[in-house]
Design a protein around this motif. Structure first.
Motif, PDB file in Angstrom:
ATOM      1  N   TRP A  32       0.849  -1.200   0.000  1.00 28.83           N
ATOM      2  CA  TRP A  32       0.000   0.000   0.000  1.00 28.83           C
ATOM      3  C   TRP A  32       0.877   1.241   0.000  1.00 28.83           C
ATOM      4  N   ASP A  33       0.497   2.219  -0.786  1.00 24.26           N
ATOM      5  CA  ASP A  33       1.301   3.434  -0.868  1.00 24.26           C
ATOM      6  C   ASP A  33       0.351   4.632  -0.932  1.00 24.26           C
ATOM      7  N   GLN A  34       0.464   5.496   0.076  1.00 19.71           N
ATOM      8  CA  GLN A  34      -0.490   6.608   0.178  1.00 19.71           C
ATOM      9  C   GLN A  34      -0.397   7.557  -1.020  1.00 19.71           C
ATOM     10  N   ASP A  35       0.821   7.752  -1.539  1.00 19.68           N
ATOM     11  CA  ASP A  35       0.948   8.680  -2.671  1.00 19.68           C
ATOM     12  C   ASP A  35       0.258   8.122  -3.911  1.00 19.68           C
ATOM     13  N   SER A  36       0.483   6.822  -4.169  1.00 17.64           N
ATOM     14  CA  SER A  36      -0.205   6.222  -5.322  1.00 17.64           C
ATOM     15  C   SER A  36      -1.709   6.250  -5.095  1.00 17.64           C
ATOM     16  N   ALA A  37      -2.116   5.970  -3.862  1.00 17.01           N
ATOM     17  CA  ALA A  37      -3.558   5.981  -3.567  1.00 17.01           C
ATOM     18  C   ALA A  37      -4.124   7.374  -3.854  1.00 17.01           C
ATOM     19  N   ARG A  38      -3.356   8.395  -3.424  1.00 16.02           N
ATOM     20  CA  ARG A  38      -3.791   9.779  -3.665  1.00 16.02           C
ATOM     21  C   ARG A  38      -3.961  10.046  -5.164  1.00 16.02           C
ATOM     22  N   SER A  39      -3.009   9.576  -5.983  1.00 17.58           N
ATOM     23  CA  SER A  39      -3.160   9.892  -7.407  1.00 17.58           C
ATOM     24  C   SER A  39      -4.292   9.084  -8.052  1.00 17.58           C
ATOM     25  N   ILE A  40      -4.542   7.878  -7.561  1.00 22.89           N
ATOM     26  CA  ILE A  40      -5.695   7.134  -8.082  1.00 22.89           C
ATOM     27  C   ILE A  40      -6.982   7.892  -7.746  1.00 22.89           C
ATOM     28  N   GLU A  96      -5.341  -2.105  -7.798  1.00 21.56           N
ATOM     29  CA  GLU A  96      -3.925  -1.759  -7.727  1.00 21.56           C
ATOM     30  C   GLU A  96      -3.203  -2.493  -6.594  1.00 21.56           C
TER      31      GLU A  96
END
Ligand code: FES
Length: 174
Positions: free
Chosen positions: A7-15, A36
């Motif tokens: 899990w990655d908060q930055d990737s989650a943010r961009s999704i 993802e």
């Protein structure tokens, strides 16, 4: 093996940012996150609440209402073991016993962990088993049983040795 990134908060943010404009964006976002990462981590709740102007309770409610959403990472390996008649005649129940021996319950809930010691047993748990075994009834491969779908791939003539290998790969120790 089923492999998802951590899990990655930055990737989650961009999704979230990519889908937030949609009408009823919560579900498409949650599906995209699960696709993802293999699950929807609890860390997403405040992000999604902010992005969609919802309360955290509302986001929690949506995630728990839909049973499709996993809140923890999926097992690394999923074995769907055929236990229908032809595979029974070819010995699938012996494999179920083998699995039980390794502390893996067929159709157990959540991840089946490879040994039964508690968290304080002093053993190294870094290789805890990450395997789920589910019963299925006939994979159309009856003549070559016992049959199983392993991470989606059909395997025939499954035997104890192969099963042991699969468990070892998934981190189960006997
Ligand atoms: S009974 Fe197992 S594949 Fe048909």
């Amino acid at each position: 093996m089923t492999g998802y990134p951590a899990w990655d908060q930055d990737s989650a943010r961009s999704i979230i940012a990519g889908l937030v404009h949609l009408e009823g964006a919560a579900l498409p976002i949650l599906h995209a996150l699960q696709e993802e990462f293999g699950h929807v981590d609890a860390q997403v709740v405040p992000l999604l609440a902010d992005a969609l102007n919802l309360s955290r309770a509302e986001v929690h409610g949506t995630i728990s209402f839909y049973h499709d959403f996993r809140t923890s990472p999926p097992p690394r390996r999923v074995i769907k073991l055929c236990r229908a008649e032809a595979c029974q005649a070819l010995g699938c129940e012996a494999l179920v016993h083998d699995l039980a021996h390794r502390g893996i319950a067929v159709d157990g809930h959540g991840h089946a962990h490879g040994h039964t010691h508690g968290p304080d047993c002093g053993h190294d748990h870094s290789h805890a088993a990450d395997i789920a075994v589910e019963t299925v009834y006939c994979l159309g491969n009856c003549a070559l049983g016992p049959s199983a779908l392993i991470d989606g791939e059909l395997i025939g003539r499954l035997d104890s040795d192969r099963l042991a290998e699969l468990c070892t790969d998934a981190g189960v120790r006997s």
